[in-house]
Design a protein around this motif. Sequence first.
Motif, PDB file in Angstrom:
ATOM      1  N   ASN A  27      -4.432   6.105   4.220  1.00 40.59           N
ATOM      2  CA  ASN A  27      -5.203   6.659   3.088  1.00 40.59           C
ATOM      3  C   ASN A  27      -4.341   7.578   2.228  1.00 40.59           C
ATOM      4  OD1 ASN A  27      -7.485   6.916   5.693  1.00 40.59           O
ATOM      5  ND2 ASN A  27      -7.773   5.441   4.063  1.00 40.59           N
ATOM      6  N   ALA A  28      -3.197   7.054   1.817  1.00 37.36           N
ATOM      7  CA  ALA A  28      -2.226   7.881   1.110  1.00 37.36           C
ATOM      8  C   ALA A  28      -2.058   7.510  -0.360  1.00 37.36           C
ATOM      9  CB  ALA A  28      -0.867   7.798   1.811  1.00 37.36           C
ATOM     10  N   CYS A  29      -2.851   6.561  -0.862  1.00 36.63           N
ATOM     11  CA  CYS A  29      -2.729   6.154  -2.268  1.00 36.63           C
ATOM     12  C   CYS A  29      -3.714   6.969  -3.101  1.00 36.63           C
ATOM     13  CB  CYS A  29      -2.988   4.658  -2.422  1.00 36.63           C
ATOM     14  SG  CYS A  29      -1.836   3.627  -1.508  1.00 36.63           S
ATOM     15  N   LYS A  30      -3.363   8.191  -3.379  1.00 35.34           N
ATOM     16  CA  LYS A  30      -4.306   9.103  -4.022  1.00 35.34           C
ATOM     17  C   LYS A  30      -4.669   8.704  -5.441  1.00 35.34           C
ATOM     18  CE  LYS A  30      -4.428  11.502  -0.303  1.00 35.34           C
ATOM     19  NZ  LYS A  30      -5.570  11.320   0.609  1.00 35.34           N
ATOM     20  N   ALA A  31      -3.835   7.907  -6.073  1.00 33.71           N
ATOM     21  CA  ALA A  31      -4.147   7.469  -7.428  1.00 33.71           C
ATOM     22  C   ALA A  31      -5.187   6.355  -7.446  1.00 33.71           C
ATOM     23  CB  ALA A  31      -2.880   7.000  -8.137  1.00 33.71           C
ATOM     24  N   ALA A  61      -5.234  -3.745   1.557  1.00 25.52           N
ATOM     25  CA  ALA A  61      -6.374  -4.439   0.960  1.00 25.52           C
ATOM     26  C   ALA A  61      -5.954  -5.666   0.163  1.00 25.52           C
ATOM     27  CB  ALA A  61      -7.160  -3.485   0.068  1.00 25.52           C
ATOM     28  N   VAL A  62      -6.629  -6.791   0.430  1.00 26.64           N
ATOM     29  CA  VAL A  62      -6.337  -8.036  -0.286  1.00 26.64           C
ATOM     30  C   VAL A  62      -7.136  -8.149  -1.576  1.00 26.64           C
ATOM     31  CG1 VAL A  62      -5.727  -9.231   1.855  1.00 26.64           C
ATOM     32  CG2 VAL A  62      -8.080  -9.408   0.969  1.00 26.64           C
ATOM     33  N   SER A  63      -8.110  -7.259  -1.767  1.00 27.62           N
ATOM     34  CA  SER A  63      -8.867  -7.258  -3.019  1.00 27.62           C
ATOM     35  C   SER A  63      -9.351  -5.840  -3.307  1.00 27.62           C
ATOM     36  CB  SER A  63     -10.055  -8.223  -2.958  1.00 27.62           C
ATOM     37  OG  SER A  63     -11.024  -7.775  -2.037  1.00 27.62           O
ATOM     38  N   LEU A  64      -9.592  -5.575  -4.572  1.00 26.32           N
ATOM     39  CA  LEU A  64     -10.012  -4.239  -4.994  1.00 26.32           C
ATOM     40  C   LEU A  64     -11.328  -3.844  -4.336  1.00 26.32           C
ATOM     41  CD1 LEU A  64      -9.235  -1.888  -6.908  1.00 26.32           C
ATOM     42  CD2 LEU A  64     -10.640  -3.011  -8.656  1.00 26.32           C
ATOM     43  N   ASP A  65     -12.291  -4.775  -4.291  1.00 28.59           N
ATOM     44  CA  ASP A  65     -13.594  -4.442  -3.702  1.00 28.59           C
ATOM     45  C   ASP A  65     -13.603  -4.604  -2.188  1.00 28.59           C
ATOM     46  OD1 ASP A  65     -13.545  -7.189  -3.474  1.00 28.59           O
ATOM     47  OD2 ASP A  65     -15.427  -7.545  -4.548  1.00 28.59           O
ATOM     48  N   GLY A  66     -12.461  -5.007  -1.609  1.00 29.94           N
ATOM     49  CA  GLY A  66     -12.365  -5.139  -0.164  1.00 29.94           C
ATOM     50  C   GLY A  66     -11.662  -3.975   0.508  1.00 29.94           C
ATOM     51  N   ASP A  69     -11.250   2.026   2.146  1.00 30.58           N
ATOM     52  CA  ASP A  69     -11.378   3.342   1.520  1.00 30.58           C
ATOM     53  C   ASP A  69     -10.766   3.265   0.128  1.00 30.58           C
ATOM     54  OD1 ASP A  69     -12.400   5.588   3.434  1.00 30.58           O
ATOM     55  OD2 ASP A  69     -11.087   4.368   4.685  1.00 30.58           O
ATOM     56  N   PRO A  70     -11.219   4.121  -0.802  1.00 27.01           N
ATOM     57  CA  PRO A  70     -10.675   4.072  -2.161  1.00 27.01           C
ATOM     58  C   PRO A  70      -9.176   4.303  -2.244  1.00 27.01           C
ATOM     59  CG  PRO A  70     -12.722   5.329  -2.125  1.00 27.01           C
ATOM     60  CD  PRO A  70     -12.343   5.073  -0.686  1.00 27.01           C
ATOM     61  N   ASP A  71      -8.599   5.012  -1.248  1.00 24.14           N
ATOM     62  CA  ASP A  71      -7.168   5.325  -1.301  1.00 24.14           C
ATOM     63  C   ASP A  71      -6.331   4.434  -0.386  1.00 24.14           C
ATOM     64  OD1 ASP A  71      -8.246   6.410   0.973  1.00 24.14           O
ATOM     65  OD2 ASP A  71      -7.719   8.491   0.526  1.00 24.14           O
ATOM     66  N   SER A 109     -16.514  -1.620   3.843  1.00 18.29           N
ATOM     67  CA  SER A 109     -15.811  -1.123   2.662  1.00 18.29           C
ATOM     68  C   SER A 109     -16.505   0.124   2.134  1.00 18.29           C
ATOM     69  CB  SER A 109     -15.778  -2.193   1.569  1.00 18.29           C
ATOM     70  OG  SER A 109     -15.047  -3.318   1.976  1.00 18.29           O
ATOM     71  N   LYS A 110     -15.706   1.114   1.798  1.00 13.07           N
ATOM     72  CA  LYS A 110     -16.249   2.375   1.274  1.00 13.07           C
ATOM     73  C   LYS A 110     -15.798   2.557  -0.163  1.00 13.07           C
ATOM     74  CE  LYS A 110     -16.102   4.477   5.871  1.00 13.07           C
ATOM     75  NZ  LYS A 110     -15.472   5.513   6.735  1.00 13.07           N
ATOM     76  N   VAL A 111     -16.224   1.628  -1.002  1.00 14.54           N
ATOM     77  CA  VAL A 111     -15.832   1.662  -2.403  1.00 14.54           C
ATOM     78  C   VAL A 111     -17.085   1.583  -3.271  1.00 14.54           C
ATOM     79  CG1 VAL A 111     -13.561   0.667  -2.016  1.00 14.54           C
ATOM     80  CG2 VAL A 111     -15.499  -0.847  -2.378  1.00 14.54           C
ATOM     81  N   PRO A 112     -17.030   2.087  -4.502  1.00 11.16           N
ATOM     82  CA  PRO A 112     -18.198   2.010  -5.386  1.00 11.16           C
ATOM     83  C   PRO A 112     -18.579   0.569  -5.684  1.00 11.16           C
ATOM     84  CG  PRO A 112     -16.540   3.541  -6.227  1.00 11.16           C
ATOM     85  CD  PRO A 112     -15.891   2.787  -5.119  1.00 11.16           C
TER      86      PRO A 112
END
Length: 341
Positions: A27-31, A61-66, A69-71, A109-112
Amino acid sequence: MSILFSPITIGGVSLKNRIVMSPMGMNACKAEDGKVTNWHKIHYPSRAVGQVGLIMVEATAVSLDGRTDPDDLGIWEDAHISGLKELVTMVHEQGAKIGIQLCHGGRKSKVPGKILAPSAIPYNENSIVPEAMTEEQIREVIVSFKESARRAKQAGFDVLEIHAAHGYLINQFLSPLSNKRDDKYGGNLEKRYQFLKEVIHEIKNVWDSALFVRISATDYHPDGCSINDYMIYGKMMKEQGVHLIDCSSGWVVPPNFPESPGPGYQVPFASQIKNEVQVPTAAVGIIKTGLQAEEILAHGHSDLIFIGQELLRDPYWPKRAAQELHVSIDAPPSYEYIWNK
């Protein structure tokens, strides 16, 4: 000669020892763009300096919505390749091989926004209800695994691991606890395997190096998958050309592990699959010492030892393990004067 520090070749990839840094979520991709950061460039090469034979990069992650965590680290677009390629080069320069684990979080998945799963069953009472995937959506995710494998090859990774464990999307298809479908992707064991089968097939069209799969060898639930089911799944993976099965357990439903799991509590799963399916395996989970790792290998329970938390505590765990086993190992050139004292 120590088995732990002996070389091995799996899927055409030669490793200098049997020590693998287990993939762990950082979880280190803070951007929130999924790109490699300077932190990754310190974290992974430092374990290569510490003489780990194979560095496995975290669930990616192989996809944005997959994303789980967001980071999360990402490999869902070509813009990720350059950072990953730089990371691969840095690890190779320190004498280790490097792999990457491909993951889709599914209902975890914990994404919006909407999340996808085999069936519209939430993970727990606090989770949102996922959207049951259409066959078109299933195909799109399979393609995302394939395209991610293509990017991994372009970045120069030596090993690819499919994350089919810990309750993420592929594991959700494999388990009757989370897969209630009545089409070709659910209903019995063979149909529940269909999604992973197609993922492996498509990946192998673009990936020709070592291919691992991480599994949860039991769901720890009377109505879920057991090691006996994974013996069957293991045979299917072997037939498809998977080179190694990485044996973890649990997490497809809220954890109900043994109250106090002891050291090496997952080793019997790796042993049974290795010796009965006749496929290489990796042991993982509360493996803390070189003596313990050596014993696992000496008894033929697994082929590789995946070390997780101990490598977070000590990037030079291999040196400590070598001392326990009275084995002399090569030191990084700049450290020779002190490692050999």
